[in-house]
Write a protein that holds these residues in place. Structure first.
Motif, PDB file in Angstrom:
ATOM      1  N   THR A   1      39.747  36.799  17.556  1.00  0.00           N
ATOM      2  CA  THR A   1      39.976  37.462  18.842  1.00  0.00           C
ATOM      3  C   THR A   1      41.195  36.857  19.531  1.00  0.00           C
ATOM      4  O   THR A   1      41.709  35.806  19.134  1.00  0.00           O
ATOM      5  CB  THR A   1      38.755  37.333  19.780  1.00  0.00           C
ATOM      6  N   TRP A   2      41.626  37.557  20.586  1.00  0.00           N
ATOM      7  CA  TRP A   2      42.748  37.117  21.422  1.00  0.00           C
ATOM      8  C   TRP A   2      42.237  36.817  22.826  1.00  0.00           C
ATOM      9  O   TRP A   2      41.372  37.517  23.339  1.00  0.00           O
ATOM     10  CB  TRP A   2      43.810  38.211  21.517  1.00  0.00           C
ATOM     11  N   ASN A   3      42.830  35.821  23.456  1.00  0.00           N
ATOM     12  CA  ASN A   3      42.508  35.519  24.851  1.00  0.00           C
ATOM     13  C   ASN A   3      43.424  36.341  25.748  1.00  0.00           C
ATOM     14  O   ASN A   3      44.500  35.914  26.143  1.00  0.00           O
ATOM     15  CB  ASN A   3      42.686  34.025  25.133  1.00  0.00           C
ATOM     16  N   ALA A   4      42.962  37.552  26.061  1.00  0.00           N
ATOM     17  CA  ALA A   4      43.762  38.467  26.880  1.00  0.00           C
ATOM     18  C   ALA A   4      43.399  38.372  28.358  1.00  0.00           C
ATOM     19  O   ALA A   4      43.924  39.120  29.169  1.00  0.00           O
ATOM     20  CB  ALA A   4      43.558  39.901  26.394  1.00  0.00           C
ATOM     21  N   GLY A   5      42.489  37.481  28.699  1.00  0.00           N
ATOM     22  CA  GLY A   5      42.026  37.339  30.078  1.00  0.00           C
ATOM     23  C   GLY A   5      40.521  37.199  30.087  1.00  0.00           C
ATOM     24  O   GLY A   5      39.978  36.132  29.788  1.00  0.00           O
ATOM     25  N   THR A   6      39.825  38.295  30.413  1.00  0.00           N
ATOM     26  CA  THR A   6      38.361  38.270  30.354  1.00  0.00           C
ATOM     27  C   THR A   6      37.842  38.638  28.974  1.00  0.00           C
ATOM     28  O   THR A   6      36.645  38.571  28.720  1.00  0.00           O
ATOM     29  CB  THR A   6      37.766  39.236  31.387  1.00  0.00           C
TER      30      THR A   6
ATOM     31  N   TYR B   1      49.322  43.589  27.078  1.00  0.00           N
ATOM     32  CA  TYR B   1      49.461  43.628  28.542  1.00  0.00           C
ATOM     33  C   TYR B   1      49.634  42.228  29.114  1.00  0.00           C
ATOM     34  O   TYR B   1      50.451  42.011  30.023  1.00  0.00           O
ATOM     35  CB  TYR B   1      48.236  44.301  29.170  1.00  0.00           C
ATOM     36  N   ARG B   2      48.873  41.262  28.596  1.00  0.00           N
ATOM     37  CA  ARG B   2      49.030  39.906  29.107  1.00  0.00           C
ATOM     38  C   ARG B   2      50.430  39.369  28.812  1.00  0.00           C
ATOM     39  O   ARG B   2      51.043  38.697  29.649  1.00  0.00           O
ATOM     40  CB  ARG B   2      47.967  38.974  28.514  1.00  0.00           C
ATOM     41  N   LEU B   3      50.945  39.667  27.633  1.00  0.00           N
ATOM     42  CA  LEU B   3      52.304  39.233  27.295  1.00  0.00           C
ATOM     43  C   LEU B   3      53.335  39.868  28.221  1.00  0.00           C
ATOM     44  O   LEU B   3      54.311  39.222  28.619  1.00  0.00           O
ATOM     45  CB  LEU B   3      52.617  39.575  25.838  1.00  0.00           C
ATOM     46  N   ALA B   4      53.123  41.141  28.569  1.00  0.00           N
ATOM     47  CA  ALA B   4      54.046  41.808  29.496  1.00  0.00           C
ATOM     48  C   ALA B   4      54.043  41.124  30.855  1.00  0.00           C
ATOM     49  O   ALA B   4      55.084  41.024  31.521  1.00  0.00           O
ATOM     50  CB  ALA B   4      53.671  43.275  29.639  1.00  0.00           C
ATOM     51  N   CYS B   5      52.889  40.630  31.262  1.00  0.00           N
ATOM     52  CA  CYS B   5      52.791  39.924  32.548  1.00  0.00           C
ATOM     53  C   CYS B   5      53.449  38.554  32.499  1.00  0.00           C
ATOM     54  O   CYS B   5      54.103  38.142  33.456  1.00  0.00           O
ATOM     55  CB  CYS B   5      51.318  39.751  32.946  1.00  0.00           C
ATOM     56  N   GLU B   6      53.298  37.830  31.372  1.00  0.00           N
ATOM     57  CA  GLU B   6      53.679  36.427  31.314  1.00  0.00           C
ATOM     58  C   GLU B   6      54.910  36.118  30.468  1.00  0.00           C
ATOM     59  O   GLU B   6      55.492  35.034  30.589  1.00  0.00           O
ATOM     60  CB  GLU B   6      52.500  35.599  30.805  1.00  0.00           C
ATOM     61  N   LEU B   7      55.310  37.055  29.601  1.00  0.00           N
ATOM     62  CA  LEU B   7      56.479  36.813  28.739  1.00  0.00           C
ATOM     63  C   LEU B   7      57.498  37.944  28.857  1.00  0.00           C
ATOM     64  O   LEU B   7      58.133  38.325  27.872  1.00  0.00           O
ATOM     65  CB  LEU B   7      56.046  36.680  27.276  1.00  0.00           C
TER      66      LEU B   7
ATOM     67  N   VAL C   1      43.698  40.841  32.528  1.00  0.00           N
ATOM     68  CA  VAL C   1      44.215  39.526  32.927  1.00  0.00           C
ATOM     69  C   VAL C   1      43.412  38.975  34.095  1.00  0.00           C
ATOM     70  O   VAL C   1      42.905  39.719  34.935  1.00  0.00           O
ATOM     71  CB  VAL C   1      45.714  39.592  33.285  1.00  0.00           C
ATOM     72  N   THR C   2      43.296  37.658  34.146  1.00  0.00           N
ATOM     73  CA  THR C   2      42.534  37.005  35.210  1.00  0.00           C
ATOM     74  C   THR C   2      43.427  36.414  36.293  1.00  0.00           C
ATOM     75  O   THR C   2      42.959  36.101  37.381  1.00  0.00           O
ATOM     76  CB  THR C   2      41.658  35.884  34.625  1.00  0.00           C
ATOM     77  N   GLN C   3      44.712  36.270  35.975  1.00  0.00           N
ATOM     78  CA  GLN C   3      45.677  35.784  36.958  1.00  0.00           C
ATOM     79  C   GLN C   3      46.535  36.950  37.431  1.00  0.00           C
ATOM     80  O   GLN C   3      46.686  37.941  36.711  1.00  0.00           O
ATOM     81  CB  GLN C   3      46.568  34.704  36.334  1.00  0.00           C
ATOM     82  N   PRO C   4      47.101  36.876  38.633  1.00  0.00           N
ATOM     83  CA  PRO C   4      47.973  37.954  39.106  1.00  0.00           C
ATOM     84  C   PRO C   4      49.089  38.230  38.103  1.00  0.00           C
ATOM     85  O   PRO C   4      49.688  37.305  37.553  1.00  0.00           O
ATOM     86  CB  PRO C   4      48.535  37.406  40.424  1.00  0.00           C
ATOM     87  N   CYS C   5      49.343  39.502  37.853  1.00  0.00           N
ATOM     88  CA  CYS C   5      50.387  39.906  36.918  1.00  0.00           C
ATOM     89  C   CYS C   5      51.723  39.925  37.650  1.00  0.00           C
ATOM     90  O   CYS C   5      51.943  40.766  38.527  1.00  0.00           O
ATOM     91  CB  CYS C   5      50.072  41.283  36.335  1.00  0.00           C
ATOM     92  N   ASN C   6      52.598  39.002  37.279  1.00  0.00           N
ATOM     93  CA  ASN C   6      53.887  38.877  37.965  1.00  0.00           C
ATOM     94  C   ASN C   6      55.033  38.829  36.967  1.00  0.00           C
ATOM     95  O   ASN C   6      55.647  37.770  36.748  1.00  0.00           O
ATOM     96  CB  ASN C   6      53.906  37.634  38.854  1.00  0.00           C
ATOM     97  N   PRO C   7      55.346  39.944  36.332  1.00  0.00           N
ATOM     98  CA  PRO C   7      56.462  39.956  35.383  1.00  0.00           C
ATOM     99  C   PRO C   7      57.782  39.672  36.091  1.00  0.00           C
ATOM    100  O   PRO C   7      57.970  40.030  37.259  1.00  0.00           O
ATOM    101  CB  PRO C   7      56.432  41.366  34.805  1.00  0.00           C
ATOM    102  N   ALA C   8      58.705  39.033  35.374  1.00  0.00           N
ATOM    103  CA  ALA C   8      60.005  38.698  35.950  1.00  0.00           C
ATOM    104  C   ALA C   8      60.935  39.902  35.996  1.00  0.00           C
ATOM    105  O   ALA C   8      61.990  39.837  36.631  1.00  0.00           O
ATOM    106  CB  ALA C   8      60.644  37.574  35.141  1.00  0.00           C
ATOM    107  N   ARG C   9      60.547  40.982  35.338  1.00  0.00           N
ATOM    108  CA  ARG C   9      61.372  42.184  35.286  1.00  0.00           C
ATOM    109  C   ARG C   9      60.459  43.385  35.057  1.00  0.00           C
ATOM    110  O   ARG C   9      59.288  43.237  34.717  1.00  0.00           O
ATOM    111  CB  ARG C   9      62.391  42.102  34.140  1.00  0.00           C
TER     112      ARG C   9
ATOM    113  N   LEU D   1      53.613  49.995  40.359  1.00  0.00           N
ATOM    114  CA  LEU D   1      54.036  49.158  41.479  1.00  0.00           C
ATOM    115  C   LEU D   1      54.938  48.027  40.999  1.00  0.00           C
ATOM    116  O   LEU D   1      55.977  47.742  41.615  1.00  0.00           O
ATOM    117  CB  LEU D   1      52.812  48.589  42.201  1.00  0.00           C
ATOM    118  N   LYS D   2      54.541  47.370  39.903  1.00  0.00           N
ATOM    119  CA  LYS D   2      55.353  46.270  39.368  1.00  0.00           C
ATOM    120  C   LYS D   2      56.735  46.760  38.954  1.00  0.00           C
ATOM    121  O   LYS D   2      57.727  46.047  39.113  1.00  0.00           O
ATOM    122  CB  LYS D   2      54.656  45.635  38.159  1.00  0.00           C
ATOM    123  N   ASN D   3      56.796  47.979  38.437  1.00  0.00           N
ATOM    124  CA  ASN D   3      58.068  48.544  37.971  1.00  0.00           C
ATOM    125  C   ASN D   3      58.806  49.323  39.057  1.00  0.00           C
ATOM    126  O   ASN D   3      59.864  49.901  38.787  1.00  0.00           O
ATOM    127  CB  ASN D   3      57.829  49.448  36.766  1.00  0.00           C
ATOM    128  N   ASN D   4      58.233  49.355  40.260  1.00  0.00           N
ATOM    129  CA  ASN D   4      58.856  50.044  41.404  1.00  0.00           C
ATOM    130  C   ASN D   4      59.162  51.510  41.097  1.00  0.00           C
ATOM    131  O   ASN D   4      60.255  52.018  41.419  1.00  0.00           O
ATOM    132  CB  ASN D   4      60.143  49.324  41.832  1.00  0.00           C
TER     133      ASN D   4
END
Length: 293
Positions: A93-98, A145-151, A167-175, A217-220
């Motif tokens: 399995t993968w740790n994708a959050g929950t 999806y988690r990678l999109a948020c963090e990488l 994801v369990t943490q706020p999703c804050n992509p840099a772009r 929203l993240k992508n405006n």
């Protein structure tokens, strides 16, 4: 499964034997992490290849996902590199959050694994670092999806299938991150309207509408979702006018179930995949539109 011919080396600066396929491991946090890598037939004649990271579903494996997704065949014909990393545990399995399973229970840092894998492959092969993409089925799609948020500084776009974002943490992509999502209305494991389903015991899967609202929203994105195409087979919904001209594409099929569209069933008791769309064709066409700045 394809077994490519052995000719002479694909490693930079090593003119020994040429190989097109590798099953290798790397050490991450004391764990031996496995991956299967496939190079296309034109690898030695060209450079600047795209890399697609393809992640299996919960309980799957690198070899299984390669075999049932048929993605290697697409990579060979289209000329891109594909890597199939493997999750952890007796049931991978993968740790994708929950979700999901032992990877979450043991707090496995799969984001670190994929980040290190990207660095290793870029250093070893003729990969354009601006053209690295992630896709996956079910738990592997959740990991996308988690990678999109963090990488988001390493991954140009994602194409999850039969999944949601947990994801369990706020999703804050840099772009802004382009998203192509594929799903079946008949999927009872990860239900597109949200809920617990019958495939990820005890894990609530957020409805896809809420996931796409987050990414719009993240992508405006300033244009509300639009139905681009709809017939008896599938509906394509798209979010437009987003930062850097990225889009969010959502294919919802009326056939199939919890499977890889256009591929083979994931196992003997798995759903028959949708034939209304072909995931490999769609994701490659989508990925080609985007690269990192």
């Amino acid at each position: 499964m394809l077994v490519a011919p052995l000719l002479f080396s694909c490693r930079k600066g090593k003119p020994s034997t040429k190989t097109y396929r590798f099953t290798e491991t790397m050490q991450v946090d004391g764990l031996s992490r496995k991956y299967v890598l496939n190079l296309p037939p034109n690898y030695y004649e060209q450079s600047g290849f795209s890399l697609v990271i393809a992640m299996h579903g919960g309980g799957g494996s690198a070899a299984q996902f390669e075999s049932t997704s048929l993605l290697t065949q697409k990579a060979n014909s289209a000329g891109f590199i594909v890597v199939y990393p493997e999750g952890t545990g007796v049931i991978n399995t993968w740790n994708a959050g929950t979700c999901c399973g032992p990877a979450v229970t043991n707090n496995i840092n799969d984001v670190k694994f994929i980040s290190m894998l990207i660095d290793k492959l870029i250093a070893s092969y003729k990969i354009n670092p601006k053209k690295v993409y992630a896709t996956g089925h079910s738990n592997g799609g959740m990991m996308s999806y988690r990678l999109a948020c963090e990488l988001s500084t390493k991954i140009a776009a994602i194409a999850p299938n039969g999944s949601t974002m947990v994801v369990t943490q706020p999703c804050n992509p840099a772009r802004a991150v382009p998203v192509l999502h594929m799903h079946s209305k008949l999927d009872q494991h990860v239900v597109y309207t949200g809920g617990y389903g019958n495939g990820v015991s005890g894990v609530y899967c957020p409805p896809l509408d809420s996931v796409f609202n987050v990414w719009s929203l993240k992508n405006n994105c300033t244009t509300t979702k639009q139905t681009i195409f709809s017939n008896s087979n599938y509906t394509l919904t798209r979010w437009l006018n987003c930062t850097n001209n990225v889009t969010i594409d959502y294919y919802l099929t009326n056939d199939g179930g919890h499977g890889w569209p256009g591929g083979l069933p994931g196992g003997p008791n798995s759903d028959i995949p949708s034939t209304s769309i072909n995931a490999n064709d769609l994701l490659w066409s989508f990925f080609q539109q985007y690269q990192l700045p």
